[in-house]
Write an enzyme that holds these catalytic residues in place. Structure first.
Site, PDB file in Angstrom:
ATOM      1  N   ARG A   1       0.855  -1.199   0.000  1.00  0.00           N
ATOM      2  CA  ARG A   1       0.000   0.000   0.000  1.00  0.00           C
ATOM      3  C   ARG A   1       0.884   1.240   0.000  1.00  0.00           C
ATOM      4  NH1 ARG A   1      -1.405   1.796   4.596  1.00  0.00           N
ATOM      5  NH2 ARG A   1      -2.169  -0.173   5.452  1.00  0.00           N
TER       6      ARG A   1
ATOM      7  N   TYR B   1     -16.471  16.225 -15.081  1.00  0.00           N
ATOM      8  CA  TYR B   1     -16.949  14.837 -15.078  1.00  0.00           C
ATOM      9  C   TYR B   1     -17.999  14.674 -13.974  1.00  0.00           C
ATOM     10  CZ  TYR B   1     -16.995   9.881 -13.975  1.00  0.00           C
ATOM     11  OH  TYR B   1     -17.405   8.604 -13.693  1.00  0.00           O
TER      12      TYR B   1
ATOM     13  N   ASP C   1      -7.418  18.941 -14.101  1.00  0.00           N
ATOM     14  CA  ASP C   1      -7.704  17.570 -14.531  1.00  0.00           C
ATOM     15  C   ASP C   1      -7.355  17.515 -16.017  1.00  0.00           C
ATOM     16  OD1 ASP C   1      -8.828  15.220 -15.500  1.00  0.00           O
ATOM     17  OD2 ASP C   1     -10.469  15.247 -14.036  1.00  0.00           O
TER      18      ASP C   1
ATOM     19  N   LYS D   1      -8.036   6.343 -18.977  1.00  0.00           N
ATOM     20  CA  LYS D   1      -8.377   6.857 -20.307  1.00  0.00           C
ATOM     21  C   LYS D   1      -7.178   6.774 -21.259  1.00  0.00           C
ATOM     22  CE  LYS D   1     -12.273   7.313 -18.374  1.00  0.00           C
ATOM     23  NZ  LYS D   1     -12.280   7.904 -17.095  1.00  0.00           N
TER      24      LYS D   1
END
Ligand code: P1T
Length: 391
Positions: free
Chosen positions: A56, A108, A180, A205
């Site tokens: 992690r 978004y 973004d 993406k």
């Protein structure tokens, strides 16, 4: 001598995508970064390890991805996350009760949902404004504003914000500016060089590029901000798996090739749609008629591969077109090699109330295309057939 000079010369974008962080592995010479599929690492004594203690916190496959992404965004640092929303959530953990965030209105739908339906309950306050008019940002800045959150180009209306001007306003008020950069990818736009403090990606993406992995990333230059975010990455735990990092790295290698093809096809698609009698309006920053075209041409190296448009007949007309497309598949997401089509009002942006969608100019009948890298003649034929047979 010539060789030394060559080594000192910094690599170009397409080469960095393939080589940075991806040197052959020391133990075996493996050319491809291995998937370090391990949750933990042996320590020679308590607290004594080789830089990795728990996956992690850090994992070598993730380190490779973070180095490559940082290089492509011309950033000092990058942190990878399990999704774009994981990156967004972690970024907002920098702030606390009473802090104010200014956001592009057209974002978004998941980002809007996070802000309005999750973080507002924790005492953060938000102003959604049309950031393509930077005066709108200035108007809502308060002494509590800590962040200006920009999407450019926006999802799904492809609006363009002058990043340099927006960052300048944020800084003048002591706030940070986050961009973004998912729609442009670092191949076409590097917001840190324009003055932004943080760059966020849904790596799902264009960066990964093959519709086979969900991921996110934040790139930045400032060390103390990086250290705080690195702490939050580990503390909140929205970290990507080694396999997801491997897939993203594999996709990244062809980013330059893919982006050129996405853009080439999108320019042809936008030009085609613009001349269709059944098309009411086309949104693509590469069209000279697009209101953000000049700023886009100045701050971007290309216009990327997303094209939105409205057809006559509103939502019903749009549904009919989607029903007739064959190569463009009806699906959420974007930026993969395959062409996709969706209706934001019904799909990706359904979590934004209709009133708010209306305010930002998002028509119920808006169609968003993620133009893939198939043969352009096939894509145009698909669109032509779907529009022609529209009764
Ligand atoms: O889906 P995820 O990897 O969590 O990324 C969220 C996200 C963040 N920012 C932008 C600009 C995005 O487009 C997305 C995800 N968008 C879609 C799934 C979509 O179809 O628009």
């Amino acid at each position: 001598m010539a060789r030394r000079k060559l080594q000192r010369r910094s690599l170009q974008f397409a080469s960095r995508a393939i080589h940075v962080g991806q040197e052959p592995e020391a133990a075996t010479g493996a050319i491809t970064v291995p998937i370090y599929q391990t949750s933990t690492f042996a320590q020679s004594a308590p607290g004594v390890h080789q830089g990795y203690d728990y996956s992690r916190t850090d994992n070598p496959t993730r380190t490779a991805l973070q180095k490559a992404l940082a290089s492509l965004e011309s950033a000092n640092y990058c942190l990878a996350f399990s999704s774009g929303m994981g990156a967004a959530t972690t970024a907002t953990l920098l702030f606390k009760h009473g802090d104010h965030i200014v956001s592009s209105r057209d974002v978004y739908g998941g980002t809007y949902r996070l802000f309005r339906r999750v973080l507002q309950d924790f005492g953060l306050t938000f102003s959604f404004v049309e950031t393509s008019n930077v005066k709108g940002i200035e108007r809502v800045m308060t002494r509590h504003t800590r962040l200006v959150w920009i999407e450019s180009p926006t999802n799904p209306l492809l609006r363009i914000t002058d990043i340099r001007a927006a960052a300048e306003i944020a800084h003048r008020h002591g706030a940070l500016c986050l961009v973004d950069n998912t729609f442009a990818s670092p191949f076409f736009q590097r917001p840190l060089a324009l003055g932004a403090d943080l760059v966020l990606h849904s790596t799902t993406k264009y960066l990964a590029g093959h519709a086979d992995v969900v991921g996110g990333a934040i790139c930045l230059n400032e060390r103390s901000l990086y250290e705080r975010l690195k702490f939050l990455q580990n503390a909140a735990g929205a970290t990507p798996s080694p396999f997801d990092c491997f897939l993203t790295l594999r996709g990244l290698k062809t980013l330059a090739l893919r982006m050129r093809e996405h853009e080439k096809n999108a320019i042809r698609v936008a030009g085609f749609l613009k001349d269709q009698p059944r098309v009411r309006r086309v949104y693509y920053p590469g069209l000279s008629s697009h209101p953000g075209h000049e700023i886009a041409a100045e701050q971007m190296d290309g216009f990327s591969g997303i094209v939105s448009f409205e057809v006559k007949g509103g939502l019903t007309g749009a549904r009919r077109v989607l029903g007739r497309l064959k190569i463009f598949k009806i699906a959420e997401s974007l930026g993969g090699v395959e062409s996709l089509v969706e209706l934001p009002a019904v799909m990706t942006h359904a979590s934004i109330p209709k009133e708010e969608r209306k305010k930002s100019g998002l028509d119920d009948g808006l169609i968003r295309l993620s133009v893939g890298i198939e043969d352009i003649d096939d894509l145009i034929f698909d669109l032509e057939s779907a529009l022609k047979s529209q009764g």
